[in-house]
Design a protein around this motif. Structure first.
Motif, mmCIF file in Angstrom:
data_model
loop_
_atom_site.group_PDB
_atom_site.id
_atom_site.type_symbol
_atom_site.label_atom_id
_atom_site.label_comp_id
_atom_site.label_asym_id
_atom_site.label_seq_id
_atom_site.Cartn_x
_atom_site.Cartn_y
_atom_site.Cartn_z
ATOM 1 N N ASN A 63 0.815 -1.243 -0.150
ATOM 2 C CA ASN A 63 -0.034 -0.154 0.169
ATOM 3 C C ASN A 63 0.734 1.083 -0.126
ATOM 4 O OD1 ASN A 63 -2.785 0.999 -0.217
ATOM 5 N ND2 ASN A 63 -2.754 1.234 1.985
ATOM 6 N N GLN A 64 2.045 1.227 -0.627
ATOM 7 C CA GLN A 64 2.680 2.345 -0.624
ATOM 8 C C GLN A 64 2.384 3.536 -1.453
ATOM 9 O OE1 GLN A 64 6.373 1.115 -2.555
ATOM 10 N NE2 GLN A 64 7.438 0.402 -0.631
ATOM 11 N N SER A 65 1.501 3.138 -2.286
ATOM 12 C CA SER A 65 0.705 4.292 -3.132
ATOM 13 C C SER A 65 -0.389 4.679 -2.606
ATOM 14 C CB SER A 65 0.411 3.645 -4.563
ATOM 15 O OG SER A 65 -0.815 2.685 -4.224
ATOM 16 N N GLY A 66 -0.896 4.122 -1.321
ATOM 17 C CA GLY A 66 -2.114 4.572 -0.629
ATOM 18 C C GLY A 66 -3.210 4.359 -1.544
ATOM 19 N N SER A 67 -3.134 3.076 -2.129
ATOM 20 C CA SER A 67 -4.310 2.912 -3.073
ATOM 21 C C SER A 67 -5.496 2.157 -2.334
ATOM 22 C CB SER A 67 -3.924 1.893 -4.076
ATOM 23 O OG SER A 67 -3.355 0.717 -3.629
ATOM 24 N N LEU A 68 -5.158 1.772 -1.261
ATOM 25 C CA LEU A 68 -6.528 0.979 -0.400
ATOM 26 C C LEU A 68 -6.743 1.911 0.899
ATOM 27 C CD1 LEU A 68 -5.176 -2.626 -0.284
ATOM 28 C CD2 LEU A 68 -7.255 -1.881 -1.426
ATOM 29 N N SER A 69 -7.976 1.907 1.413
ATOM 30 C CA SER A 69 -8.298 2.433 2.446
ATOM 31 C C SER A 69 -8.695 1.044 3.520
ATOM 32 C CB SER A 69 -9.449 3.048 2.628
ATOM 33 O OG SER A 69 -9.920 3.711 3.733
ATOM 34 N N VAL A 70 -7.805 1.057 4.598
ATOM 35 C CA VAL A 70 -8.119 -0.260 5.505
ATOM 36 C C VAL A 70 -8.428 -0.037 6.937
ATOM 37 C CG1 VAL A 70 -6.581 -2.085 6.345
ATOM 38 C CG2 VAL A 70 -5.941 -1.163 4.153
ATOM 39 N N GLN A 71 -9.230 -1.091 7.412
ATOM 40 C CA GLN A 71 -9.750 -0.736 8.697
ATOM 41 C C GLN A 71 -9.276 -2.000 9.281
ATOM 42 O OE1 GLN A 71 -13.839 -1.499 10.172
ATOM 43 N NE2 GLN A 71 -13.770 0.676 10.662
ATOM 44 N N LEU A 72 -8.676 -1.845 10.688
ATOM 45 C CA LEU A 72 -8.049 -2.951 11.447
ATOM 46 C C LEU A 72 -9.031 -3.159 12.515
ATOM 47 C CD1 LEU A 72 -5.746 -4.835 12.445
ATOM 48 C CD2 LEU A 72 -4.702 -2.713 13.833
ATOM 49 N N CYS A 73 -9.592 -4.634 12.533
ATOM 50 C CA CYS A 73 -10.444 -5.014 13.661
ATOM 51 C C CYS A 73 -9.852 -6.142 14.173
ATOM 52 C CB CYS A 73 -11.694 -5.373 13.152
ATOM 53 S SG CYS A 73 -12.417 -4.186 12.027
ATOM 54 N N TYR A 74 -9.819 -6.360 15.651
ATOM 55 C CA TYR A 74 -9.181 -7.237 16.495
ATOM 56 C C TYR A 74 -10.226 -7.529 17.670
ATOM 57 C CZ TYR A 74 -7.113 -3.840 19.408
ATOM 58 O OH TYR A 74 -6.837 -2.806 20.313
ATOM 59 N N TYR A 75 -10.116 -8.610 18.222
ATOM 60 C CA TYR A 75 -10.956 -8.960 19.199
ATOM 61 C C TYR A 75 -10.023 -9.789 20.209
ATOM 62 C CZ TYR A 75 -11.794 -13.550 17.218
ATOM 63 O OH TYR A 75 -11.810 -14.945 16.594
ATOM 64 N N ARG A 76 -10.354 -9.590 21.589
ATOM 65 C CA ARG A 76 -9.298 -10.264 22.600
ATOM 66 C C ARG A 76 -10.202 -10.149 24.050
ATOM 67 N NH1 ARG A 76 -4.456 -5.885 23.331
ATOM 68 N NH2 ARG A 76 -5.612 -4.132 24.006
ATOM 69 N N GLY A 77 -9.414 -10.835 25.134
ATOM 70 C CA GLY A 77 -9.822 -10.471 26.297
ATOM 71 C C GLY A 77 -11.237 -10.592 26.645
ATOM 72 N N PHE A 78 -11.776 -10.108 27.502
ATOM 73 C CA PHE A 78 -13.290 -10.296 28.150
ATOM 74 C C PHE A 78 -14.200 -9.412 27.332
ATOM 75 C CE2 PHE A 78 -16.522 -9.456 30.882
ATOM 76 C CZ PHE A 78 -17.264 -10.798 31.273
ATOM 77 N N GLY A 79 -14.437 -9.854 26.210
ATOM 78 C CA GLY A 79 -15.350 -9.108 25.254
ATOM 79 C C GLY A 79 -14.896 -7.598 24.637
ATOM 80 N N GLU A 80 -13.680 -7.621 24.464
ATOM 81 C CA GLU A 80 -13.096 -6.416 24.003
ATOM 82 C C GLU A 80 -13.124 -6.849 22.458
ATOM 83 O OE1 GLU A 80 -8.747 -3.852 23.550
ATOM 84 O OE2 GLU A 80 -9.216 -5.428 24.975
ATOM 85 N N PHE A 81 -13.553 -5.812 21.732
ATOM 86 C CA PHE A 81 -13.506 -5.588 20.292
ATOM 87 C C PHE A 81 -13.135 -4.276 19.904
ATOM 88 C CE2 PHE A 81 -15.642 -4.672 16.207
ATOM 89 C CZ PHE A 81 -15.155 -5.603 15.332
ATOM 90 N N GLN A 82 -12.218 -4.313 18.978
ATOM 91 C CA GLN A 82 -11.913 -2.887 18.619
ATOM 92 C C GLN A 82 -11.950 -2.582 17.065
ATOM 93 O OE1 GLN A 82 -11.201 -0.151 20.519
ATOM 94 N NE2 GLN A 82 -11.262 -1.523 22.426
ATOM 95 N N ALA A 83 -12.298 -1.634 16.568
ATOM 96 C CA ALA A 83 -12.077 -1.153 15.137
ATOM 97 C C ALA A 83 -11.578 0.126 14.862
ATOM 98 C CB ALA A 83 -13.353 -1.224 14.493
ATOM 99 N N THR A 84 -10.505 0.227 14.196
ATOM 100 C CA THR A 84 -9.906 1.666 13.893
ATOM 101 C C THR A 84 -10.773 2.477 12.770
ATOM 102 O OG1 THR A 84 -8.284 1.074 11.927
ATOM 103 C CG2 THR A 84 -7.724 0.691 14.283
ATOM 104 N N GLY A 85 -10.256 3.629 12.539
ATOM 105 C CA GLY A 85 -10.933 4.380 11.340
ATOM 106 C C GLY A 85 -10.286 3.939 10.366
ATOM 107 N N TRP A 86 -10.894 4.301 9.105
ATOM 108 C CA TRP A 86 -10.345 3.982 7.809
ATOM 109 C C TRP A 86 -9.168 4.635 7.522
ATOM 110 C CZ3 TRP A 86 -12.002 -0.479 5.207
ATOM 111 C CH2 TRP A 86 -13.146 -1.196 5.613
ATOM 112 N N THR A 87 -8.211 4.243 7.017
ATOM 113 C CA THR A 87 -7.030 4.918 6.431
ATOM 114 C C THR A 87 -6.241 4.309 5.247
ATOM 115 O OG1 THR A 87 -4.922 5.797 7.288
ATOM 116 C CG2 THR A 87 -5.534 3.611 8.282
ATOM 117 N N GLY A 88 -5.703 5.232 4.531
ATOM 118 C CA GLY A 88 -4.918 4.720 3.533
ATOM 119 C C GLY A 88 -3.558 4.937 3.932
ATOM 120 N N ASP A 89 -3.065 5.590 5.041
ATOM 121 C CA ASP A 89 -1.616 5.884 5.259
ATOM 122 C C ASP A 89 -1.190 4.392 5.945
ATOM 123 O OD1 ASP A 89 0.572 6.240 6.643
ATOM 124 O OD2 ASP A 89 -0.172 8.087 7.443
ATOM 125 N N SER A 90 -0.205 3.648 5.212
ATOM 126 C CA SER A 90 0.403 2.253 5.634
ATOM 127 C C SER A 90 1.234 2.657 6.692
ATOM 128 C CB SER A 90 1.072 1.809 4.379
ATOM 129 O OG SER A 90 2.088 2.784 3.911
#
Length: 228
Positions: A63-90
């Protein structure tokens, strides 16, 4: 002693700032969107550092060219779920990945898919990548959600760590129902994960044609499953 009055921005400067901010938001919204999802529960701790490094390096390269917008999501622990904002900044994405660590807890794949469908409803998501090793939820509910993803044009690409057979059966079925693809990797084949992630990033940015151009084994593996 009284402080001098703060300098106020002119109306023109405010309008320029708001216009620039709106242009940035519109540009990000127009980019092909890829959702990148991680199981960050304790079972993945033994291979987490290596996999995280590969994930960060892959997105920096693809994604050096910033051609994609990516959102990172993950879950862990006791019901923790996180989602970042969308970004094209690798670089920003890589930094976000670097801050995620494993914590004991149960899988939350159902919650993840529900979130993905909401995001897809707001603005199309080209593909969802999920990296995990286990399922602790009812397979029927997960397959129902995967089927909804398929009906709405959101393919799931599931890369399974390890060899849990029950998880593999469900993961494979979810990919079939969504129109995506499944593959396995382990700690002895780190390059496989990097190649798979690169292949999906190409697919999200340019569709099947971009995937065909890659021509490597990982791309071929995904293409075989994507063909009707």
């Amino acid at each position: 002693m009284a402080k001098p009055p703060a300098q106020r921005s002119s109306r023109t400067e405010i309008d320029q700032f708001l216009r620039k901010r709106r242009d940035i938001v519109e540009f990000v919204d127009r980019q092909p969107r890829l959702m990148f999802c991680l199981d960050a529960t304790a079972s993945r701790q033994p291979t987490w550092d290596r996999a995280s490094h590969l994930q960060r390096e892959m997105f920096l390269a693809v994604n050096q060219s910033g051609s994609l917008s990516v959102q990172l999501c993950y879950y862990r622990g006791f019901g923790e779920f996180q989602a970042t904002g969308w970004t094209g900044d690798s670089q920003k994405l890589a930094a976000n990945m670097g801050r995620v660590s494993c914590e004991g807890g149960h899988t939350q794949i159902e919650r993840l898919l529900e979130h993905a469908l909401r995001e897809h409803g707001r603005s199309r998501v080209r593909a969802l990548v999920f990296i995990g090793d286990a399922i602790e939820e009812h397979p029927d509910r997960l397959c129902r959600l995967a089927g909804q993803c398929g009906l709405r044009g959101l393919p799931l690409f599931i890369f399974q760590e390890g060899e849990l057979r029950d998880a593999e059966r469900c993961f494979r079925r979810m990919c079939q129902l969504s129109g995506g693809a499944w593959a396995r990797f382990d700690q002895n084949s780190p390059g496989t994960l990097a190649a798979l992630l690169s292949a999906v990033a190409s697919f999200a940015a340019g569709g099947v044609a971009a995937l065909e151009k890659q021509g490597n084994e990982s791309a071929k593996l995904l293409l075989e499953q994507l063909k009707p």
